[in-house]
Motif scaffolding. Structure first.
Motif, mmCIF file in Angstrom:
data_model
loop_
_atom_site.group_PDB
_atom_site.id
_atom_site.type_symbol
_atom_site.label_atom_id
_atom_site.label_comp_id
_atom_site.label_asym_id
_atom_site.label_seq_id
_atom_site.Cartn_x
_atom_site.Cartn_y
_atom_site.Cartn_z
ATOM 1 N N GLY A 141 1.069 -0.892 0.353
ATOM 2 C CA GLY A 141 0.450 0.020 -0.099
ATOM 3 C C GLY A 141 0.640 1.059 0.421
ATOM 4 N N PRO A 142 0.182 1.737 0.319
ATOM 5 C CA PRO A 142 0.660 3.511 0.363
ATOM 6 C C PRO A 142 2.153 3.960 1.741
ATOM 7 N N LEU A 163 4.653 17.977 -21.053
ATOM 8 C CA LEU A 163 3.710 16.937 -20.374
ATOM 9 C C LEU A 163 4.358 16.967 -18.847
ATOM 10 N N PRO A 164 3.105 17.821 -18.205
ATOM 11 C CA PRO A 164 2.796 17.632 -17.309
ATOM 12 C C PRO A 164 3.833 17.043 -16.046
ATOM 13 N N ALA A 165 4.312 16.546 -14.512
ATOM 14 C CA ALA A 165 4.663 15.486 -13.895
ATOM 15 C C ALA A 165 3.259 15.113 -13.269
ATOM 16 N N VAL A 166 3.669 13.771 -13.094
ATOM 17 C CA VAL A 166 3.034 12.753 -12.150
ATOM 18 C C VAL A 166 2.610 12.561 -11.095
ATOM 19 N N GLU A 167 2.718 12.168 -9.909
ATOM 20 C CA GLU A 167 2.303 12.387 -8.785
ATOM 21 C C GLU A 167 2.540 10.243 -8.548
ATOM 22 N N ALA A 168 3.889 10.092 -7.970
ATOM 23 C CA ALA A 168 3.924 8.941 -7.675
ATOM 24 C C ALA A 168 5.269 8.530 -7.669
ATOM 25 N N ALA A 204 -1.944 1.058 -11.635
ATOM 26 C CA ALA A 204 -2.908 1.897 -11.811
ATOM 27 C C ALA A 204 -4.316 1.780 -10.924
ATOM 28 N N GLU A 205 -4.403 0.578 -10.215
ATOM 29 C CA GLU A 205 -5.526 0.918 -9.487
ATOM 30 C C GLU A 205 -4.761 1.843 -7.752
ATOM 31 N N ALA A 206 -4.188 1.631 -8.016
ATOM 32 C CA ALA A 206 -2.909 2.778 -6.839
ATOM 33 C C ALA A 206 -2.801 3.505 -6.708
ATOM 34 N N TYR A 207 -3.171 4.394 -8.200
ATOM 35 C CA TYR A 207 -3.253 5.865 -8.481
ATOM 36 C C TYR A 207 -4.366 6.182 -8.450
#
Length: 525
Positions: free
Chosen positions: A361-362, A402-407, A492-495
């Protein structure tokens, strides 16, 4: 049925009964008045006809008299005009076929004047000699009887039996009066219904205000008491039975308030016990979470041990390959096969570790602002050797800015590596794998397209399951873990992203991951 409905129903029934009786009496009086009025009008018509006929009869002109009878007989509402002598023989008639016939002395028109045992009728004025009789086929008629007498000056010469020239009977149709009566009945019925409706409405309003509404207020207040809204005085301004009932409910509310005070200590004690039980459940839940994390750590440890053992196997096979085997061909074949199996087991261990990492998890993630184009470039470069080995050309199409993604950058790399590796694995020789990163309607989109074997329609819903491989994939590439797409789906579901697949057998597939706008990092200040 509520008490208000019962009261309204009973009162309405009484009103209908009284109005019905009154309406019937009024209708009967009106009908008698119409009949009397029609009779008087019929007598006036008969007097006019009498005067017209008497002149021609005195002049001994029967043809002219017949013409007058037929002419007047064609007028509206006149059924028949006839003149007969004392023996009942019809001398003149507006219906020529009746001339010469005899009047039935037993008919209703005769018995009105000729009472049984009397040879001659009494001298009655025309109004009294008129009335309702039944004609042919039951038709209602108004009959008027009158005598046409000779001139008084002629009585000295003519015998007494010549005093009366004939008996005149005029039959008037009652159809018009019947229609008027029917119209009157309809008007009376409509008026009664309207009046009943108005009275019933007034009764309903009164009943609602004086009975139903107080009961509803009482019901609402008692429901509030039942819900625990104490203290509460039941509101009432009435001094009748309903008011007394409301005041009794107020006393009941006071008793309930005292009972609630007694139960308060018990509720507090129960709440304390529930709090302790909840704390125990929280502790048990934390232990379960720790056990789950321990399971994930155990999987990683086991996988690490497997990798160590596989490294030993590979070293041993290398020794065999250096000359410690029977024949060179056999040694090479066994070594190559062992290396493939070892590589497959390594991939399996890697995938199991990735799954264990996702399940943590997170708490196990180290999220930061990650640029998709950089992730794409790293993944493509790391797998380019595999594509060249198979003769597949790798292409990238990255939208500028392209903007960044929080991951977690490692997890994004795992996701893209699995998609690109799958595309290379199931592409044909000299095929093309295209990786694209773009922005569409506020979402960041990552897609991998190949022109390989594709996915059958019946397998599209199952390719993301653990260890599932389609029959076409197994036939094309015998070695595989069946965990790559499962890992992609879990990440993918986690994000909060979605994974879509568009594919046709023998034409290729397109896997698309859409990151929602919420995954973007906050703008820097």
């Amino acid at each position: 049925m509520s008490i208000g409905t019962k009261l309204i129903t009973v009162s309405t029934a009484v009103i209908v009964l009284v109005m019905g009786i009154g309406g019937a009496i009024a209708l009967s009086v009106r009908e008698r008045a119409i009949v009397k009025l029609m009779g008087a009008e019929a007598v006036r018509h008969a007097q006019t006809i009498k005067k017209s006929l008497r002149h021609h009869m005195l002049a001994n002109k029967p043809e002219d008299a017949q013409w007058i009878v037929e002419t007047i007989g064609r007028q509206k509402d006149i059924d028949e005009i006839r003149l007969f002598n004392k023996t009942g023989k019809v001398m003149l008639s507006s219906k020529r076929e009746n001339i010469g016939t005899k009047v039935d002395a037993r008919s209703e028109g005769c018995t009105r004047c000729h009472k049984p045992g009397l040879q001659s009728p009494p001298d009655l004025p025309p109004v009294e000699a008129s009335g309702m009789i039944a004609g042919e086929g039951g038709k209602q008629l108004i009959a008027v009887m009158d005598t046409i007498e000779n001139e008084p000056a002629c009585h000295a010469c003519h015998p007494a039996r010549k005093k009366i020239l004939g008996n005149l009977q005029v039959l008037f149709s009652f159809d018009r009066a019947s229609r008027q009566l029917a119209a009157g009945r309809r008007e009376l019925l409509f008026s009664m219904l309207l009046l009943i409706a108005l009275i019933a409405a007034a009764q309903a309003v009164f009943t609602y205000a004086q009975v139903i509404l107080p009961i509803k207020r009482l019901t609402r207040d008692t429901e509030r008491i039942a819900a625990g809204e104490l203290p509460l005085e039941v509101t009432t301004t009435q001094s009748d039975e309903l008011g007394d009932l409301a005041r009794r409910f107020s006393l009941m509310a006071k008793s309930l308030r005292e009972a609630r005070e007694r139960d308060r200590d018990f509720a507090e004690e129960l709440s304390r016990k529930v709090t302790l039980a909840t704390a125990d459940l929280d502790a048990a839940n934390k232990r379960l979470i720790e056990a789950d994390r321990a399971r994930s750590r155990f999987v990683r440890e086991v996988s690490h041990q497997l990798r160590s053992q596989l490294a030993s196997v590979k070293n041993c096979l290398a020794v065999v390959r250096e000359g410690h085997a029977a024949t060179p061909e056999k040694r090479d074949d066994m070594i190559a096969r062992a290396e493939r199996k070892a590589r497959l087991l390594g991939e399996l261990v890697r995938d199991l570790l990735d799954l264990a990492h996702i399940e943590e998890g997170p708490a196990a993630r180290h999220q930061e602002a990650v640029r998709l184009d950089a992730v794409v470039e790293r993944s493509v470069e790391s797998l380019r050797w595999k594509a060249e080995e198979k003769g597949v050309r790798l292409e990238t199409r990255l939208d500028p800015g392209l903007p960044a993604v929080e991951a977690d950058p490692r997890e994004l790399g795992i996701m893209l590596d699995n998609l690109v590796d799958n595309a290379i694995k199931y592409s044909r020789q000299d095929g093309v794998v295209s990786v694209r990163a773009s922005e569409e309607r506020g979402s960041l989109v990552l897609s991998v397209q190949d022109d390989g074997i594709g996915v059958p329609g019946e397998d599209k819903d199952r390719i993301f399951e653990e260890f599932y491989r389609t029959s076409s994939a197994s036939a094309h590439e015998k070695e595989g873990t069946g965990l790559g797409l499962c890992i992609v789906k879990r990440l993918a579901e986690a994000y909060g992203a979605s994974v879509e697949v568009r594919s046709e057998p023998d034409k290729g597939s397109v896997f698309t991951v859409r990151f929602p706008a919420k995954n973007r990092p906050p703008p820097s200040v």
